[in-house]
Motif scaffolding. Structure first.
Motif, PDB file in Angstrom:
ATOM      1  N   ILE A  85      39.124  12.355 -49.930  1.00  0.00           N
ATOM      2  CA  ILE A  85      39.990  13.001 -48.935  1.00  0.00           C
ATOM      3  C   ILE A  85      39.932  12.238 -47.619  1.00  0.00           C
ATOM      4  O   ILE A  85      40.965  11.982 -46.986  1.00  0.00           O
ATOM      5  CB  ILE A  85      39.589  14.483 -48.761  1.00  0.00           C
ATOM      6  CG1 ILE A  85      39.972  15.277 -50.012  1.00  0.00           C
ATOM      7  CG2 ILE A  85      40.223  15.080 -47.523  1.00  0.00           C
ATOM      8  CD1 ILE A  85      39.355  16.645 -50.103  1.00  0.00           C
ATOM      9  N   SER A  86      38.741  11.842 -47.215  1.00  0.00           N
ATOM     10  CA  SER A  86      38.592  11.091 -45.967  1.00  0.00           C
ATOM     11  C   SER A  86      39.342   9.762 -46.041  1.00  0.00           C
ATOM     12  O   SER A  86      40.057   9.381 -45.107  1.00  0.00           O
ATOM     13  CB  SER A  86      37.110  10.845 -45.699  1.00  0.00           C
ATOM     14  OG  SER A  86      36.947  10.115 -44.517  1.00  0.00           O
ATOM     15  N   PHE A  87      39.197   9.068 -47.155  1.00  0.00           N
ATOM     16  CA  PHE A  87      39.891   7.790 -47.335  1.00  0.00           C
ATOM     17  C   PHE A  87      41.403   7.982 -47.290  1.00  0.00           C
ATOM     18  O   PHE A  87      42.120   7.234 -46.623  1.00  0.00           O
ATOM     19  CB  PHE A  87      39.482   7.155 -48.665  1.00  0.00           C
ATOM     20  CG  PHE A  87      40.275   5.938 -49.012  1.00  0.00           C
ATOM     21  CD1 PHE A  87      39.997   4.720 -48.406  1.00  0.00           C
ATOM     22  CD2 PHE A  87      41.305   6.004 -49.935  1.00  0.00           C
ATOM     23  CE1 PHE A  87      40.738   3.595 -48.720  1.00  0.00           C
ATOM     24  CE2 PHE A  87      42.057   4.890 -50.247  1.00  0.00           C
ATOM     25  CZ  PHE A  87      41.763   3.676 -49.638  1.00  0.00           C
ATOM     26  N   GLU A  88      41.892   8.986 -47.993  1.00  0.00           N
ATOM     27  CA  GLU A  88      43.342   9.203 -48.056  1.00  0.00           C
ATOM     28  C   GLU A  88      43.904   9.617 -46.700  1.00  0.00           C
ATOM     29  O   GLU A  88      44.981   9.167 -46.292  1.00  0.00           O
ATOM     30  CB  GLU A  88      43.674  10.253 -49.127  1.00  0.00           C
ATOM     31  CG  GLU A  88      45.151  10.480 -49.333  1.00  0.00           C
ATOM     32  CD  GLU A  88      45.914   9.209 -49.672  1.00  0.00           C
ATOM     33  OE1 GLU A  88      47.119   9.168 -49.366  1.00  0.00           O
ATOM     34  OE2 GLU A  88      45.347   8.261 -50.230  1.00  0.00           O
ATOM     35  N   LEU A  89      43.197  10.470 -45.971  1.00  0.00           N
ATOM     36  CA  LEU A  89      43.688  10.881 -44.647  1.00  0.00           C
ATOM     37  C   LEU A  89      43.617   9.729 -43.648  1.00  0.00           C
ATOM     38  O   LEU A  89      44.482   9.605 -42.776  1.00  0.00           O
ATOM     39  CB  LEU A  89      42.904  12.091 -44.149  1.00  0.00           C
ATOM     40  CG  LEU A  89      43.211  13.394 -44.890  1.00  0.00           C
ATOM     41  CD1 LEU A  89      42.316  14.518 -44.391  1.00  0.00           C
ATOM     42  CD2 LEU A  89      44.671  13.781 -44.743  1.00  0.00           C
ATOM     43  N   GLU A  90      42.622   8.873 -43.778  1.00  0.00           N
ATOM     44  CA  GLU A  90      42.539   7.688 -42.909  1.00  0.00           C
ATOM     45  C   GLU A  90      43.723   6.758 -43.174  1.00  0.00           C
ATOM     46  O   GLU A  90      44.336   6.219 -42.254  1.00  0.00           O
ATOM     47  CB  GLU A  90      41.210   6.958 -43.148  1.00  0.00           C
ATOM     48  CG  GLU A  90      40.986   5.761 -42.259  1.00  0.00           C
ATOM     49  CD  GLU A  90      40.792   6.105 -40.782  1.00  0.00           C
ATOM     50  OE1 GLU A  90      41.023   5.205 -39.949  1.00  0.00           O
ATOM     51  OE2 GLU A  90      40.439   7.254 -40.458  1.00  0.00           O
ATOM     52  N   ARG A  91      44.047   6.571 -44.463  1.00  0.00           N
ATOM     53  CA  ARG A  91      45.199   5.745 -44.824  1.00  0.00           C
ATOM     54  C   ARG A  91      46.490   6.354 -44.282  1.00  0.00           C
ATOM     55  O   ARG A  91      47.328   5.658 -43.701  1.00  0.00           O
ATOM     56  CB  ARG A  91      45.289   5.608 -46.349  1.00  0.00           C
ATOM     57  CG  ARG A  91      46.437   4.714 -46.818  1.00  0.00           C
ATOM     58  CD  ARG A  91      46.656   4.835 -48.314  1.00  0.00           C
ATOM     59  NE  ARG A  91      47.168   6.117 -48.710  1.00  0.00           N
ATOM     60  CZ  ARG A  91      48.450   6.463 -48.679  1.00  0.00           C
ATOM     61  NH1 ARG A  91      49.354   5.626 -48.248  1.00  0.00           N
ATOM     62  NH2 ARG A  91      48.844   7.661 -49.061  1.00  0.00           N
ATOM     63  N   ALA A  92      46.640   7.659 -44.416  1.00  0.00           N
ATOM     64  CA  ALA A  92      47.846   8.341 -43.935  1.00  0.00           C
ATOM     65  C   ALA A  92      47.950   8.234 -42.413  1.00  0.00           C
ATOM     66  O   ALA A  92      49.042   8.018 -41.867  1.00  0.00           O
ATOM     67  CB  ALA A  92      47.826   9.802 -44.372  1.00  0.00           C
ATOM     68  N   LYS A  93      46.824   8.372 -41.724  1.00  0.00           N
ATOM     69  CA  LYS A  93      46.818   8.243 -40.254  1.00  0.00           C
ATOM     70  C   LYS A  93      47.276   6.858 -39.834  1.00  0.00           C
ATOM     71  O   LYS A  93      48.139   6.699 -38.969  1.00  0.00           O
ATOM     72  CB  LYS A  93      45.428   8.521 -39.696  1.00  0.00           C
ATOM     73  CG  LYS A  93      45.318   8.299 -38.182  1.00  0.00           C
ATOM     74  CD  LYS A  93      43.892   8.176 -37.696  1.00  0.00           C
ATOM     75  CE  LYS A  93      43.176   7.024 -38.239  1.00  0.00           C
ATOM     76  NZ  LYS A  93      43.090   5.808 -37.467  1.00  0.00           N
TER      77      LYS A  93
END
Length: 196
Positions: A85-93
């Motif tokens: 989740i952290s990786f995906e939200l960082e990518r989305a940001k």
């Protein structure tokens, strides 16, 4: 008569040499056959040894494939779920910040309808890619995508429209505002996961 004896002696000597030469050839042929038989037995031994090794490798591969089956790969523990989740939200940001900069550089910001259309299209694609990635993993029997709130797009859309109101490109300020926004999404995700 003497010539007959000489001829007979010569023939006997030639016959003796032929027998001696044939014996040497027989010995050489025998040695060659023994060598061929040794090579053949070594080859058969190697074949059986390799077969045993291949059987052991095949057995191990079967066990490894069982471990890496689709269901085994889908299940993640708490730390893995948080990491994904952290990786995906960082990518989305990061993609969101880049998209805001692109919109500011390439578009007439006074045409608010066109800007909003670009933002909506971008967010639909971004949200879909995030959901499709998180859908591939399960935590406690639930897909990680179920923890993603649907109002995520609307919140990000409001921030992007607000950021596109002026022509100023301040990447540091943009990144700071989206770090706060996406950190709140991460906190929401983590609290939902902790409730399970």
């Amino acid at each position: 008569m003497e010539s007959t004896i000489t001829e007979l002696s010569q023939q006997s000597i030639d016959f003796g040499r032929a027998i001696a030469d044939l014996g040497a050839l027989a010995v050489i042929g025998g040695v060659f056959m023994v060598f061929v038989l040794l090579m053949l037995s070594f080859f058969v031994y190697q074949l059986f040894t390799q077969q045993k090794k291949l059987s052991a490798i095949a057995e191990f591969s079967g066990k490894a494939m069982g471990y890496f089956e689709d269901t085994a790969m889908r299940n993640v523990n708490l730390d893995q779920a948080r990491g994904l989740i952290s990786f995906e939200l960082e990518r989305a940001k990061n993609e969101t910040v880049i998209q805001v900069v692109k919109i500011k550089q390439k578009n007439n910001l006074d045409d608010t309808d066109a800007v909003q259309d670009k933002i909506v299209i971008f967010l639909d694609r971004l949200y879909s890619s995030s959901v499709s990635l998180l859908r591939k993993f399960d935590f406690q029997g639930k897909s990680l995508s179920t923890f993603m709130e649907s109002n995520w797009k609307e919140t990000v859309k409001k921030q992007m429209i607000k950021d596109c109101l002026n022509h100023e490109i301040d990447i540091h300020r943009l990144e700071e505002s989206y770090i706060v926004l996406f950190s709140s999404f991460k906190a929401s995700f983590n609290s939902k996961i902790d409730e399970i």
